[in-house]
Write an enzyme that holds these catalytic residues in place. Structure first.
Site, mmCIF file in Angstrom:
data_model
loop_
_atom_site.group_PDB
_atom_site.id
_atom_site.type_symbol
_atom_site.label_atom_id
_atom_site.label_comp_id
_atom_site.label_asym_id
_atom_site.label_seq_id
_atom_site.Cartn_x
_atom_site.Cartn_y
_atom_site.Cartn_z
ATOM 1 N N LYS A 46 0.827 -1.218 0.000
ATOM 2 C CA LYS A 46 0.000 0.000 0.000
ATOM 3 C C LYS A 46 0.864 1.272 0.000
ATOM 4 C CE LYS A 46 -4.010 -2.187 2.241
ATOM 5 N NZ LYS A 46 -5.057 -2.009 3.279
ATOM 6 N N ASN A 54 -2.233 0.218 6.726
ATOM 7 C CA ASN A 54 -1.713 -1.038 7.280
ATOM 8 C C ASN A 54 -0.771 -1.793 6.341
ATOM 9 O OD1 ASN A 54 -3.686 -1.944 5.541
ATOM 10 N ND2 ASN A 54 -4.696 -3.282 7.015
ATOM 11 N N HIS A 85 -2.173 -5.478 1.606
ATOM 12 C CA HIS A 85 -3.464 -6.157 1.449
ATOM 13 C C HIS A 85 -3.181 -7.551 0.920
ATOM 14 C CE1 HIS A 85 -7.521 -7.201 0.112
ATOM 15 N NE2 HIS A 85 -6.934 -7.683 -0.966
#
Ligand code: CMP
Length: 142
Positions: free
Chosen positions: A10, A113, A116
């Site tokens: 990300k 975070n 993915h």
């Protein structure tokens, strides 16, 4: 069985310059990169990818974050790849992620975070075909 899964590094992790460190964890744990591209997702591509979360309260923030900078989208192949990749990522919320997982080591919050990964073989098939044409996935013969 040998499976494939979709991985996204990300925008937060790309910005931290840890693409190689994350790839290294895949490679040292039996996962092979068989497809890879860097993309700056459009609003439309991000919304379509996360369509299943459309009604969730975090959807707008999720799309804004995922379009905030480039991502690296990869197809990983290996024994039980979906579960193996999820184990390497750790819990969705980095504060709950086990020590030594990618999210524990590289992520700050549930919104940002780091990675993915597909959550099932069915979503892996859907997510891989969302980003890759058949000829953009390159089986390893050696
Ligand atoms: P990801 O695996 O990319 O799928 C959807 C993302 O939404 C998830 O990782 C999180 O980064 C983000 N998210 C934000 N809030 C939540 C939440 N409460 N539950 C699940 N995912 C969330």
């Amino acid at each position: 069985a040998v499976e494939r899964t979709l991985s996204i590094i990300k925008p937060d992790a790309v910005a931290k310059n840890v693409i190689g460190k994350i790839y290294s964890r895949f490679e040292s744990n039996g996962l092979k990169v068989v497809g890879a591209k860097m993309l700056h997702l459009s609003q439309e591509l991000a919304e379509g990818f996360y369509a299943e979360h459309k009604e969730r309260p975090f959807f707008g923030d999720l799309v804004a974050f995922m379009t905030s900078g480039p991502v690296v989208v990869s197809v990983l192949e290996g024994e039980n790849a979906v579960a193996a990749h999820r184990d390497l990522m750790g819990a969705t919320n980095p504060k709950e992620a086990a020590a030594g997982t990618i999210r524990a080591d590289f992520a700050e919050s549930i919104d940002e975070n780091a990675v993915h990964g597909s959550d099932s073989a069915a979503s892996a098939a859907r997510e891989i075909s969302y980003f890759f044409k058949d000829e953009e996935v390159c089986p390893r013969t050696r």
